[in-house]
Design a protein around this motif. Sequence first.
Motif, PDB file in Angstrom:
ATOM      1  N   SER A 119      36.095  48.899  46.263  1.00  0.00           N
ATOM      2  CA  SER A 119      36.640  47.542  46.322  1.00  0.00           C
ATOM      3  C   SER A 119      38.159  47.615  46.355  1.00  0.00           C
ATOM      4  O   SER A 119      38.753  48.601  45.927  1.00  0.00           O
ATOM      5  CB  SER A 119      36.174  46.693  45.141  1.00  0.00           C
ATOM      6  N   ASN A 120      38.785  46.570  46.868  1.00  0.00           N
ATOM      7  CA  ASN A 120      40.243  46.441  46.843  1.00  0.00           C
ATOM      8  C   ASN A 120      40.638  45.843  45.507  1.00  0.00           C
ATOM      9  O   ASN A 120      40.072  44.820  45.095  1.00  0.00           O
ATOM     10  CB  ASN A 120      40.729  45.538  47.979  1.00  0.00           C
TER      11      ASN A 120
ATOM     12  N   ILE B   3      39.857  42.048  41.304  1.00  0.00           N
ATOM     13  CA  ILE B   3      38.864  42.896  41.969  1.00  0.00           C
ATOM     14  C   ILE B   3      38.429  42.218  43.274  1.00  0.00           C
ATOM     15  O   ILE B   3      38.345  41.003  43.359  1.00  0.00           O
ATOM     16  CB  ILE B   3      37.658  43.109  41.040  1.00  0.00           C
ATOM     17  N   ASP B   4      38.116  43.020  44.283  1.00  0.00           N
ATOM     18  CA  ASP B   4      37.750  42.515  45.618  1.00  0.00           C
ATOM     19  C   ASP B   4      38.842  41.607  46.175  1.00  0.00           C
ATOM     20  O   ASP B   4      38.578  40.556  46.762  1.00  0.00           O
ATOM     21  CB  ASP B   4      36.406  41.774  45.598  1.00  0.00           C
TER      22      ASP B   4
ATOM     23  N   GLY C 217      40.329  36.796  44.630  1.00  0.00           N
ATOM     24  CA  GLY C 217      39.357  37.803  44.239  1.00  0.00           C
ATOM     25  C   GLY C 217      38.670  37.404  42.949  1.00  0.00           C
ATOM     26  O   GLY C 217      38.511  36.219  42.650  1.00  0.00           O
TER      27      GLY C 217
END
Length: 59
Positions: free
Chosen positions: A5-6, A25-26, A41
């Motif tokens: 995940s980014n 997150i994400d 996110g």
Amino acid sequence: MNRDSNIARIRPAMPLDPELLPPLIDAFLSGMATNAFTLSGIEEVDGRLYAQSWYCRPD
């Protein structure tokens, strides 16, 4: 989360200081303007997940 995940983080000026916000997150770029952008996110706080957006601009 056991997957790729980014993750966006705001790091403090001093390396041993705590982070100012929980990691995003994400993270993805959800908006852009001339002098700012918005990252969206999920944040995990006390084991719960919350949808979150950060409005980022220079001081």
